[in-house]
Design an enzyme around this catalytic site. Structure first.
Site, mmCIF file in Angstrom:
data_model
loop_
_atom_site.group_PDB
_atom_site.id
_atom_site.type_symbol
_atom_site.label_atom_id
_atom_site.label_comp_id
_atom_site.label_asym_id
_atom_site.label_seq_id
_atom_site.Cartn_x
_atom_site.Cartn_y
_atom_site.Cartn_z
ATOM 1 C CD GLN A 1 45.672 44.728 40.951
ATOM 2 O OE1 GLN A 1 45.177 44.455 39.858
ATOM 3 N NE2 GLN A 1 46.772 44.153 41.405
ATOM 4 C CE1 TYR B 1 48.141 45.589 31.989
ATOM 5 C CE2 TYR B 1 48.782 44.489 34.024
ATOM 6 C CZ TYR B 1 48.240 44.443 32.742
ATOM 7 O OH TYR B 1 47.800 43.244 32.228
ATOM 8 N NE ARG C 1 50.227 40.976 42.836
ATOM 9 C CZ ARG C 1 49.881 39.978 42.040
ATOM 10 N NH1 ARG C 1 49.343 40.221 40.863
ATOM 11 N NH2 ARG C 1 50.075 38.720 42.414
ATOM 12 N N GLY D 1 47.069 32.704 43.694
ATOM 13 C CA GLY D 1 46.264 33.092 42.550
ATOM 14 C C GLY D 1 45.415 31.955 42.023
ATOM 15 N NE ARG D 2 48.765 30.127 37.899
ATOM 16 C CZ ARG D 2 49.935 29.757 37.386
ATOM 17 N NH1 ARG D 2 49.961 29.089 36.240
ATOM 18 N NH2 ARG D 2 51.060 30.047 37.995
#
Length: 357
Positions: free
Chosen positions: A98, A177, A224, A312-313
């Site tokens: 990424q 971002y 993304r 994810g987690r």
């Protein structure tokens, strides 16, 4: 209905299942933004995922957001990543890097530079620095002539990623971002061709993706997105119009996938699914929200037309997540205190499921 455990053809890759390990910041890089042997072990442990997407990797020093994150802008960084990608491949996996330019979400104490952004509007909240959290500084607004250089930085990092052995790259266009800042209606107050109406606000994203496709090929390029997300204080007006316009332009480039976070109402997200003709990776729950993605969430979005589902987690605490979901084993909880603390505890110390004797 499509099974989470059926294979899928993504570009030139055959994924053995539809589980994607989502990109997650772990701040375990060595000085100089170098990848480490521990990072090779961490990703290799999770190589049963259909696809791994790495933590955010800065394409330039000024693009670095957090201390302790890895880069892809020097030869030394490229060399440091090769044992990581080799370890994933030896274990039968596939991994994209990424590419993450932090834009205004950065600090001079981290990079030595005043952060840059579309406009001189600071992010909301404290940013991480080597001395601890500090208020986000006011970024320097990029001159019009400078903007293409930052769009090209994604492509330059993508070339290095492929040289380092990555199977492709994902541009981080989400979560406040730099790409997200250009899409925003409150972080981007520009009056030139990169600001104002929707056609201008999507321009930076399209230029960054176009340059990356030209550098490494469409089959190796994804992005993304977080439609309507408010990370770091960004706001977006006309979310359906904004993202429909962006997806129309991205469709012309025939990129490998779009990776969407559940940051808008489901009807909006379903509309974007219909607008996007290519592969959709869906992250079914709000990143860093109260809920982790589970099997039910994955099956729900497969039913709504997503081809791949990112977790994810759950992947942090369960390196064998694919097998646990396949046969219905318990999902181990993650220790949030170890997310960013460094070291191998809470990084390499999660084990596969231990069956009772």
């Amino acid at each position: 209905m499509t099974s989470l455990f059926s294979s899928y053809r993504l570009g030139d890759l055959t994924l053995p299942n539809r589980l994607v390990m989502a990109p997650m910041t772990r701040v375990r890089a060595a000085a100089g933004g170098l990848a480490t042997p521990s990072m090779a072990t961490y990703y290799a442990q999770r190589a049963t995922a259909g696809l791994i997407i790495s933590e955010g990797v800065q394409p330039s020093l000024i693009g670095q957001s957090n201390p302790g994150t890895p880069g892809l802008h020097t030869d030394e960084q490229v060399a440091s990543w090769r044992p990581v990608t080799d370890a994933v491949h030896v274990n039968g996996g596939r991994i994209f890097a990424q590419i993450m330019h932090g834009g205004r979400v950065s600090h001079p104490d981290t990079t030595g530079f005043q952060p840059v952004g579309p406009s001189a509007v600071p992010a909301v909240g404290d940013v991480f620095t080597p001395a601890g959290p500090q208020p986000a500084p006011v970024p320097r607004a990029l001159e019009t002539a400078e903007v293409p250089e930052h769009a090209r930085s994604y492509a330059e990092a993508a070339r290095r990623a492929v040289d380092a052995g990555f199977d492709g790259v994902e541009l981080h266009g989400a979560n406040g971002y730099l790409i997200s800042q250009f899409l925003s209606s409150n972080a981007n107050l520009r009056t030139d061709r990169y600001g104002g109406p929707v056609a201008n606000r999507i321009r930076f994203a399209v230029e960054a993706v176009t340059a990356t496709v030209e550098a490494v090929g469409a089959a190796r390029t994804g992005i993304r997105l977080s439609p309507g997300g408010t990370f770091w204080g960004v706001e977006e007006t006309d979310v359906p119009e904004l993202y429909a316009a962006l997806l129309t332009e991205l469709a012309r480039l025939e990129i490998a996938y779009v990776h969407v976070e559940a940051t808008a109402d489901e009807d909006v997200l379903v509309g974007l699914r219909r607008a996007w003709p290519g592969t959709l990776i869906m992250n079914p729950v709000l990143p860093m929200g109260p809920k982790q993605t589970g099997r039910e969430d994955a099956d729900h979005w497969l039913g709504l037309g997503a081809e791949l589902i990112s977790f994810g987690r759950a992947f942090l605490a369960n390196p064998d997540l694919v097998e646990r979901l396949r046969i219905g084993l318990p999902i181990a909880p993650v220790d949030e205190a170890t997310y960013y603390q460094g070291g191998d505890k809470g990084y390499l110390t999660y084990s596969t499921y231990q069956h009772a004797a």
